[in-house]
Design an enzyme around this catalytic site. Structure first.
Site, mmCIF file in Angstrom:
data_model
loop_
_atom_site.group_PDB
_atom_site.id
_atom_site.type_symbol
_atom_site.label_atom_id
_atom_site.label_comp_id
_atom_site.label_asym_id
_atom_site.label_seq_id
_atom_site.Cartn_x
_atom_site.Cartn_y
_atom_site.Cartn_z
ATOM 1 C CE1 TYR A 31 1.268 0.432 4.146
ATOM 2 C CE2 TYR A 31 -0.287 -1.753 4.515
ATOM 3 C CZ TYR A 31 0.915 -0.884 4.893
ATOM 4 O OH TYR A 31 1.497 -1.233 6.476
ATOM 5 C CB SER A 132 6.038 1.018 10.269
ATOM 6 O OG SER A 132 6.379 2.342 10.286
ATOM 7 N NE ARG A 144 4.940 -2.500 7.832
ATOM 8 C CZ ARG A 144 5.552 -1.060 7.138
ATOM 9 N NH1 ARG A 144 4.544 -0.483 6.745
ATOM 10 N NH2 ARG A 144 6.625 -0.804 7.246
ATOM 11 C CB CYS A 286 -1.760 18.436 10.733
ATOM 12 S SG CYS A 286 -0.972 17.003 10.038
ATOM 13 C CG ASP A 308 5.141 12.870 4.156
ATOM 14 O OD1 ASP A 308 6.023 12.862 3.174
ATOM 15 O OD2 ASP A 308 4.999 11.841 4.748
ATOM 16 C CB CYS A 381 -17.591 11.441 6.449
ATOM 17 S SG CYS A 381 -18.778 12.188 7.278
#
Length: 419
Positions: A31, A132, A144, A286, A308, A381
């Site tokens: 991903y 991670s 992964r 953020c 990023d 949402c």
């Protein structure tokens, strides 16, 4: 900007992610669209030069106010740049800082390259290390993988054990994807009980797909020849790896219910900490702040981007060798980038009872439409609404406890014990 021409504007704190190896990584997580960013540069060797290291440290430290200043390293895989580079960077930052600045260090890594030399260094320099991990082996290894397509859990855990052995401050970053999202308690309990983690953050995987890009997207943003195709934040489709909105909300809710019943004050979950802070008007992330624009990214060659998640040509702000951070942050396009997080909210968000916690989420995920057909709704949402609606009463009780001078953990006396 040069040493002889420092910035003269007011110094305001901002965060910067620095990539000493660009998008280069020794893994090939299915991903990870960041791998595709290598096509932005002609040179395949993505390594920060000594000249760029010096330029960005001068520029960055000049722009930051006195007090704590965090140097945040990410990738790709930043440890590919080598331990000697980081020794040099830490020493140079100490040399260049102002007397009243306190340098702090953070690095996000997949952990596979860590050994005892790394562990001793990270401990000595008091790095905060994010590692991670996507859950226990069968969940982690699904996406992964390494360049040969094999799971990486065992290598990652060796790195985690190095960090624990040396007493390094750690947190776990877990992506929430289409596979592990159905196993929230298995993931959470693995981190808490098997690995002994006390700080955890969950990041939803949302890969946007524009019409005609489906095959490229499902191939890890590679074309038929295996060449990367630049991932950009466009399109209203998603990959099969992307977590579904309702799935994401249920994942966070299940973990919260376990946490609030037994782990308040001993395990810290970023999503909960951020929401609790929002009750007091404090925004530490953020993604769920009313506005953004003060969390920027720098690539290995010194190019600076709005965020990023928006390392794309139209979001390039400048380069640390020629432009001060003050100038780049003050650019009209960057100011509008930050403001639009608030001003572009659709009416459904503006009127939403959990807007105080969500604030519409990250702009990169705002490609859905509202019940009335208005664009700009966050793809996640439904998940956000379910999660924040569910946790609001408990957060309010914790807020009441804190205002009364009591620990938030006192809420556990009233919570049902999880089985």
């Amino acid at each position: 900007m040069s040493e002889q021409q420092p910035s003269r504007g007011p110094r305001r704190p901002f965060s910067l992610i620095v990539k000493p190896t660009g998008a280069a990584c020794n893994l090939d997580c299915s991903y990870c669209f960041f791998l595709s960013k290598e096509v932005l540069w002609e040179a395949k060797g993505q390594r920060m030069s000594d000249e760029t290291l010096h330029a960005w440290l001068i520029n960055f430290l000049d722009a930051q106010p006195d007090g704590p200043v965090t140097l945040g390293w990410q990738g790709g895989e930043p440890t590919l740049r080598g331990l000697d580079f980081f020794r040099q960077a830490v020493a140079l930052a100490e040399e260049l800082k102002r007397p009243r600045q306190e340098i702090q260090h953070a690095i996000q890594t997949n952990g596979t390259l860590l050994d005892d030399a790394w562990g001793a260094f990270l401990a000595e320099k008091r790095f905060l290390v994010g590692i991670s991990i996507d859950g226990p082996p069968e969940l982690h290894d699904h996406y992964r993988v390494n360049k040969a397509g094999r799971g990486t859990y065992d290598q990652v855990i060796r790195g985690w054990e190095v960090l624990q052995r040396h007493g390094v401050d750690t947190n776990i970053l877990c992506t929430v994807n289409a596979v592990n999202a159905d196993h929230p308690l298995e993931v959470y309990r693995h981190f808490r009980d098997d690995l002994g983690a006390t700080f955890v953050q969950f990041i939803p995987i949302v890969e946007r797909v524009a019409p005609g890009e489906e095959a490229v997207a499902e191939s890890g943003w590679r074309d038929a020849s295996g060449t990367f195709v630049l991932y950009q934040q466009s399109g209203d489709g998603v990959t099969s790896r992307t977590v579904r909105p309702e799935q994401y909300g249920a994942f966070l809710t299940a973990i919260f219910d376990e946490w609030v019943a037994r782990d308040v004050g001993t395990v810290f979950v970023q999503d909960v900490d951020v929401a609790l802070g929002a009750l007091f008007g404090q925004y530490s992330l953020c993604v769920h702040a009313p506005e953004c624009g003060a969390a920027i990214a720098m690539e290995h060659n010194g190019d600076v981007y709005s965020c990023d998640h928006f390392v794309e040509p139209e979001y390039r702000l400048g380069n640390v060798a020629t432009d001060s951070f003050g100038q780049m942050l003050a650019l009209p396009q960057q100011r509008e980038f930050g403001r639009s997080k608030r001003t572009a909210l659709p009416r459904q968000c503006i009127e939403c009872p959990v807007r105080w916690a969500c604030h519409g989420g990250c702009p990169k995920d705002r490609f859905a439409t509202t019940r009335d057909g208005e664009p700009g709704l966050n793809y996640l949402c439904a998940g956000y609404y379910a999660f924040y609606s569910h946790i609001t009463p408990a957060l309010q009780r914790m807020g009441t406890l804190l205002r009364a001078g009591r620990p938030a953990s006192d809420i556990m006396a009233d919570a049902p014990r999880a089985r």
